[in-house]
Motif scaffolding. Structure first.
Motif, PDB file in Angstrom:
ATOM      1  N   LEU A  49      46.525  33.109  58.921  1.00 56.11           N
ATOM      2  CA  LEU A  49      45.561  33.047  60.008  1.00 56.11           C
ATOM      3  C   LEU A  49      46.078  32.180  61.151  1.00 56.11           C
ATOM      4  O   LEU A  49      45.961  32.538  62.327  1.00 56.11           O
ATOM      5  CB  LEU A  49      44.234  32.505  59.491  1.00 56.11           C
ATOM      6  CG  LEU A  49      43.083  32.412  60.488  1.00 56.11           C
ATOM      7  CD1 LEU A  49      42.740  33.784  61.032  1.00 56.11           C
ATOM      8  CD2 LEU A  49      41.864  31.782  59.832  1.00 56.11           C
ATOM      9  N   GLN A  84      34.823  23.509  58.651  1.00 52.78           N
ATOM     10  CA  GLN A  84      35.171  22.270  57.969  1.00 52.78           C
ATOM     11  C   GLN A  84      33.929  21.704  57.283  1.00 52.78           C
ATOM     12  O   GLN A  84      32.891  21.521  57.904  1.00 52.78           O
ATOM     13  CB  GLN A  84      35.734  21.248  58.956  1.00 52.78           C
ATOM     14  CG  GLN A  84      37.134  21.605  59.421  1.00 52.78           C
ATOM     15  CD  GLN A  84      37.742  20.497  60.250  1.00 52.78           C
ATOM     16  OE1 GLN A  84      37.166  19.442  60.392  1.00 52.78           O
ATOM     17  NE2 GLN A  84      38.920  20.732  60.781  1.00 52.78           N
ATOM     18  N   ARG A 121      43.427  21.977  53.526  1.00 50.65           N
ATOM     19  CA  ARG A 121      43.058  23.368  53.251  1.00 50.65           C
ATOM     20  C   ARG A 121      43.546  23.851  51.898  1.00 50.65           C
ATOM     21  O   ARG A 121      43.053  24.845  51.370  1.00 50.65           O
ATOM     22  CB  ARG A 121      43.609  24.279  54.349  1.00 50.65           C
ATOM     23  CG  ARG A 121      43.065  23.963  55.729  1.00 50.65           C
ATOM     24  CD  ARG A 121      43.766  24.795  56.787  1.00 50.65           C
ATOM     25  NE  ARG A 121      43.452  24.331  58.121  1.00 50.65           N
ATOM     26  CZ  ARG A 121      44.106  24.708  59.204  1.00 50.65           C
ATOM     27  NH1 ARG A 121      45.113  25.544  59.102  1.00 50.65           N
ATOM     28  NH2 ARG A 121      43.754  24.249  60.389  1.00 50.65           N
ATOM     29  N   PHE A 144      35.129  29.796  50.334  1.00 49.97           N
ATOM     30  CA  PHE A 144      35.276  30.179  51.732  1.00 49.97           C
ATOM     31  C   PHE A 144      34.345  31.339  52.083  1.00 49.97           C
ATOM     32  O   PHE A 144      33.701  31.339  53.131  1.00 49.97           O
ATOM     33  CB  PHE A 144      36.728  30.555  52.022  1.00 49.97           C
ATOM     34  CG  PHE A 144      36.958  30.980  53.453  1.00 49.97           C
ATOM     35  CD1 PHE A 144      36.745  30.105  54.488  1.00 49.97           C
ATOM     36  CD2 PHE A 144      37.380  32.267  53.754  1.00 49.97           C
ATOM     37  CE1 PHE A 144      36.955  30.482  55.815  1.00 49.97           C
ATOM     38  CE2 PHE A 144      37.593  32.657  55.059  1.00 49.97           C
ATOM     39  CZ  PHE A 144      37.386  31.767  56.095  1.00 49.97           C
ATOM     40  N   GLY A 147      43.366  29.651  65.890  1.00 51.53           N
ATOM     41  CA  GLY A 147      43.187  29.355  64.474  1.00 51.53           C
ATOM     42  C   GLY A 147      42.549  28.008  64.248  1.00 51.53           C
ATOM     43  O   GLY A 147      41.689  27.851  63.394  1.00 51.53           O
ATOM     44  N   ILE A 162      40.191  37.131  61.583  1.00 52.24           N
ATOM     45  CA  ILE A 162      40.119  36.938  60.134  1.00 52.24           C
ATOM     46  C   ILE A 162      40.406  38.250  59.419  1.00 52.24           C
ATOM     47  O   ILE A 162      41.132  38.294  58.425  1.00 52.24           O
ATOM     48  CB  ILE A 162      38.747  36.379  59.718  1.00 52.24           C
ATOM     49  CG1 ILE A 162      38.571  34.947  60.248  1.00 52.24           C
ATOM     50  CG2 ILE A 162      38.578  36.388  58.200  1.00 52.24           C
ATOM     51  CD1 ILE A 162      37.207  34.350  59.965  1.00 52.24           C
ATOM     52  N   ASP A 211      45.328  28.825  50.472  1.00 48.80           N
ATOM     53  CA  ASP A 211      46.228  28.091  51.351  1.00 48.80           C
ATOM     54  C   ASP A 211      47.148  29.043  52.110  1.00 48.80           C
ATOM     55  O   ASP A 211      47.376  28.891  53.317  1.00 48.80           O
ATOM     56  CB  ASP A 211      47.047  27.091  50.538  1.00 48.80           C
ATOM     57  CG  ASP A 211      48.010  26.277  51.395  1.00 48.80           C
ATOM     58  OD1 ASP A 211      47.600  25.844  52.482  1.00 48.80           O
ATOM     59  OD2 ASP A 211      49.161  26.084  50.973  1.00 48.80           O
ATOM     60  N   SER A 243      45.258  30.775  54.891  1.00 46.80           N
ATOM     61  CA  SER A 243      45.035  29.919  56.052  1.00 46.80           C
ATOM     62  C   SER A 243      46.283  29.853  56.921  1.00 46.80           C
ATOM     63  O   SER A 243      46.201  29.775  58.149  1.00 46.80           O
ATOM     64  CB  SER A 243      44.606  28.518  55.607  1.00 46.80           C
ATOM     65  OG  SER A 243      45.668  27.815  54.992  1.00 46.80           O
ATOM     66  N   LYS A 244      47.459  29.925  56.297  1.00 44.33           N
ATOM     67  CA  LYS A 244      48.710  29.888  57.062  1.00 44.33           C
ATOM     68  C   LYS A 244      48.926  31.194  57.827  1.00 44.33           C
ATOM     69  O   LYS A 244      49.411  31.193  58.964  1.00 44.33           O
ATOM     70  CB  LYS A 244      49.880  29.617  56.132  1.00 44.33           C
ATOM     71  CG  LYS A 244      49.878  28.200  55.552  1.00 44.33           C
ATOM     72  CD  LYS A 244      50.993  28.002  54.526  1.00 44.33           C
ATOM     73  CE  LYS A 244      50.948  26.582  53.957  1.00 44.33           C
ATOM     74  NZ  LYS A 244      51.974  26.385  52.892  1.00 44.33           N
ATOM     75  N   TRP A 280      38.986  27.160  62.227  1.00 46.12           N
ATOM     76  CA  TRP A 280      38.872  26.228  61.102  1.00 46.12           C
ATOM     77  C   TRP A 280      37.914  25.092  61.404  1.00 46.12           C
ATOM     78  O   TRP A 280      37.228  24.586  60.521  1.00 46.12           O
ATOM     79  CB  TRP A 280      40.245  25.682  60.723  1.00 46.12           C
ATOM     80  CG  TRP A 280      41.096  26.716  60.071  1.00 46.12           C
ATOM     81  CD1 TRP A 280      42.269  27.225  60.524  1.00 46.12           C
ATOM     82  CD2 TRP A 280      40.834  27.402  58.843  1.00 46.12           C
ATOM     83  NE1 TRP A 280      42.750  28.182  59.658  1.00 46.12           N
ATOM     84  CE2 TRP A 280      41.892  28.300  58.628  1.00 46.12           C
ATOM     85  CE3 TRP A 280      39.797  27.333  57.909  1.00 46.12           C
ATOM     86  CZ2 TRP A 280      41.948  29.130  57.523  1.00 46.12           C
ATOM     87  CZ3 TRP A 280      39.848  28.165  56.804  1.00 46.12           C
ATOM     88  CH2 TRP A 280      40.915  29.043  56.622  1.00 46.12           C
TER      89      TRP A 280
END
Length: 292
Positions: free
Chosen positions: A29, A44, A59, A67, A36, A106, A23, A26-27, A40
């Motif tokens: 990124l 998904q 997420r 992932f 971003g 990434i 998590d 992802s933030k 994503w």
């Protein structure tokens, strides 16, 4: 020389209160890239992420191993919409290379994510249970990019193998494994040149293909062998690993030390289920312990 071997996964860092969950990545990124959301959208899948009450991807339910396995399997329908059905009446041609380059954010996000986690360490206290557990005869295979063992627990760096690299041991090895899953496939099948009428489209598609290929994560059992050469490993304990990836390393260890006793720590019910499958897969002399 008799040694105990610890295998350290991301759950270890999380248990030490570092912000290393998927998590948080992802933030990071999302902060770095205005695209971003685009990235994503390509990853998904209900198999990896759960849906929230608004039927949107949550997420926070994803984990690193899922992932990485998913990196070779983006939503190619979305890619087709970009490269095949690109509408030049509304978007400039220069957007095509930009989209393919946006994937590379990434890698940048990964380094920033690791650095931010390491910056937390001076404000943390070591966990007494690990101080007691980690003895002078311990060796560590660390799958994390952080320096938690060195900086928080003061483990001698010579006793630690960062099998996937670390922020101070680059490059960082990140990507999808080959051969861990029966449904592996090559992204080249989805990035073959098609009836493309613009050079920019062909260039964008080729850049995308090259990036997917760069995400192959090759196993380096030779590196592992050099680290534990001439050692007599009687016990192997896994802490914080998902038991879902990196099987080549564990197969190598089991064959090298067939009589070793394994301790498979688990935290959640899904961890326990994966640990049981892991034990059966390799026929290990293993016990499962709940990590508290």
């Amino acid at each position: 020389m008799q040694k105990k071997l610890f295998i350290i996964g991301n759950g270890f860092d999380i248990g030490n209160k570092l912000h290393t969950s998927f998590d948080y990545f992802s933030k990071v990124l999302a902060r770095l890239s205005p695209d971003g959301g685009f990235i994503w959208d390509l990853y998904q899948t209900n198999k990896i992420f759960e849906l929230d009450k608004d039927n949107k991807i949550d997420r926070t339910t994803g984990i690193w191993s899922d992932f990485e396995n998913l990196l070779a399997k983006p939503n190619f329908e979305s890619i087709d919409n970009i490269f095949i059905n690109f509408d030049y009446g509304y978007r400039p041609k220069s957007d095509i290379p930009h989209y393919s380059e946006s994937f590379k954010i990434i890698n940048t996000a990964l380094e920033l994510f690791a650095q931010e986690a390491i910056n937390q360490i001076p404000n943390l206290d070591p966990n007494e249970k690990y101080i007691t557990k980690f003895g002078d005869n311990a060796l560590f295979i660390n799958f994390n990019y952080t320096s938690t063992l060195e900086d928080l627990y003061h483990i001698n760096a010579d006793n630690i193998l960062h099998i996937h690299g670390a922020l101070n041991h680059k490059p960082l090895i990140f990507g999808y494994p080959i051969g861990d899953k029966e449904d592996d496939f090559s992204p080249e099948e989805y990035t073959k040149p098609r009836m493309i009428d613009y050079e920019e489209k062909r260039k964008g598609l080729e850049n995308l293909k090259n990036y997917f290929e760069s995400l192959y994560k090759e196993y380096d059992t030779k590196k592992l062998g050099n680290f534990i050469s001439d050692m007599d490993i009687l016990e192997i304990e896994m802490i914080g690993h998902a038991y879902k990836v990196d099987f080549a390393y564990f197969d190598y260890l089991h064959k090298l030390f067939p009589e070793a006793h394994w301790i498979l720590n688990w935290f959640s019910d899904s961890d326990r289920e994966n640990a049981l499958k892991f034990k059966k897969k390799f026929g290990l002399n293993a016990e499962l312990k709940r990590l508290k």
